[in-house]
Scaffold this active site. Structure first.
Site, PDB file in Angstrom:
ATOM      1  CE1 TYR A   1       0.690   0.638   4.531  1.00 35.47           C
ATOM      2  CE2 TYR A   1       0.217  -1.716   4.369  1.00 35.47           C
ATOM      3  CZ  TYR A   1       0.731  -0.633   5.074  1.00 35.47           C
ATOM      4  OH  TYR A   1       1.286  -0.833   6.303  1.00 35.47           O
TER       5      TYR A   1
ATOM      6  CG  HIS B   1       5.430   1.983   2.068  1.00 34.49           C
ATOM      7  ND1 HIS B   1       4.071   1.766   2.076  1.00 34.49           N
ATOM      8  CD2 HIS B   1       5.778   2.272   3.330  1.00 34.49           C
ATOM      9  CE1 HIS B   1       3.631   1.943   3.310  1.00 34.49           C
ATOM     10  NE2 HIS B   1       4.627   2.239   4.088  1.00 34.49           N
TER      11      HIS B   1
END
Ligand code: NAG
Length: 353
Positions: free
Chosen positions: A279, A329
């Protein structure tokens, strides 16, 4: 004689050919100034992800906006004004609100499902019911609904990078209408480089801290428990632990508390970071929040410092490089998006020299 004449005409020929080539190269340079797209295509497809960029053609990128469209703000350039960047326009969706309010409290099913899987170890609750309880304590209204064409909302998005050290950007940052910070972000003692003003502070329950009354607390929720926590922290104080200890009571202005919309979170993941990383990082969440509520966005304190080190501006461990490759990430892809936004003149990135 003949050889001199021949050498002479050879020289004239070489000279005129050179001039011709020079003029042609000038022509090509100026008619193909749109170099952004080939580069973009290279990095976007490097790991096999589909590329959906619209190919550029000469004159497309900087064409004037259609005169029939009224300006959306009073700045010199309004970032949300369509018609300046096809890449930006084709990714941008103004219909998804960055804040979770009474109006959009019911999440689309696929958003609900995706959001619940971010931290799947937590029990799923009836999110809607919890949210409606929260909206009895905080305002459930969207403060960004109206876009006033008479104003120019200038925003500073301030990351926590060590590249702010010695930058002297404090005054610049404080001169903005909105100043958005995230997580710890201390200002005391760092005013010269990071400024002293804050209007929005983005946090998770696990990173939350008390804020002065004139700052908006923006909660980034990862699970239904986070909504239960903020409800508790603004009233009874019964929740003290999620996966880590959390503040039982939060001293912030309840009127100014905002909840980050999971649908907006997913929109960034789908449209902008394109599923690179599990995400998007908090920095991305705040940057895109700004891109949807501001007319001008200036970015400070993102990326590594000038020596390539990743650390926070308030820390001294210049060799802290671990969190770059956390697997959660994709820092490189996120950096590319920021570079492209800057190249397309949608944001300005301030880096210390
Ligand atoms: C917020 O309040 C503090 C004093 O508590 C003040 O110094 C600061 O200027 C205020 N900031 C804004 C953005 O109004």
């Amino acid at each position: 004689m003949a050889s001199i004449r021949m050498r002479c005409s050879l020289r004239v020929w070489i000279l005129s050919t050179t001039i011709f080539l020079f003029i042609m190269s000038l022509f090509f340079t100026y008619s193909h100034n749109s170099t952004a797209y080939p580069e973009l295509t290279n990095w976007a497809s490097a790991d096999g992800h589909p590329v959906r960029f619209v190919p550029g053609y000469p004159g497309e990128r900087h064409r004037a906006p259609s005169p029939r469209l009224p300006k959306t703000c009073s700045c010199k350039h309004c970032l949300r004004q369509p018609g300046f960047s096809d890449w930006f326009d084709s990714h941008y969706d103004a219909s998804i609100s960055p804040v979770w309010t009474l109006e959009n409290s019911e999440l689309p099913l696929e958003v609900q499902h995706w959001w619940m899987m971010l931290q799947p170890q937590f029990k799923s609750h009836n999110t809607l019911e919890i949210l409606l309880q929260l909206f009895q304590i905080i305002s459930g209204h969207n403060p960004y609904k109206e876009q006033d064409p008479q104003t120019c909302q200038r925003c500073a998005v301030v990351g926590n990078s060590g590249n702010l050290r010695g930058s002297g950007y404090g005054k610049d940052i404080d001169g903005h209408d909105f100043i958005m910070r995230m997580n710890q972000a201390p200002t005391l003692g760092f005013e010269v480089d990071v400024g002293s003003q804050t209007t929005h502070h983005f946090m998770y329950p696990e990173s939350a801290k008390n804020l002065p009354a004139n700052v908006s607390f923006v909660l980034v929720p990862f699970k239904a428990l986070d909504l239960l926590w903020i409800t508790s922290a603004l009233s009874t104080g019964q929740i003290r632990f999620t996966y880590a200890p959390v503040k039982a009571f939060l001293r912030v202005d309840k009127e100014k508390v905002q909840i980050y919309n999971p649908a907006f979170f997913k929109y960034i993941h789908d449209r902008w970071t394109e599923h690179h990383g599990r995400y998007p990082s908090t920095g991305m969440l705040v940057l895109f929040f700004a891109l949807h509520v501001c007319d001008e966005v200036n970015v400070f304190g993102f990326g590594a410092d000038s020596r390539g080190n990743w650390h926070h501006y308030w820390e001294n461990n210049r060799y802290a490089g671990e969190f770059r490759k956390t697997g959660v990430h994709d820092a490189d892809f996120e950096a590319q998006i920021i570079d492209t936004l800057a190249r397309e003149e949608k944001i300005k990135v301030y880096r210390s020299t």
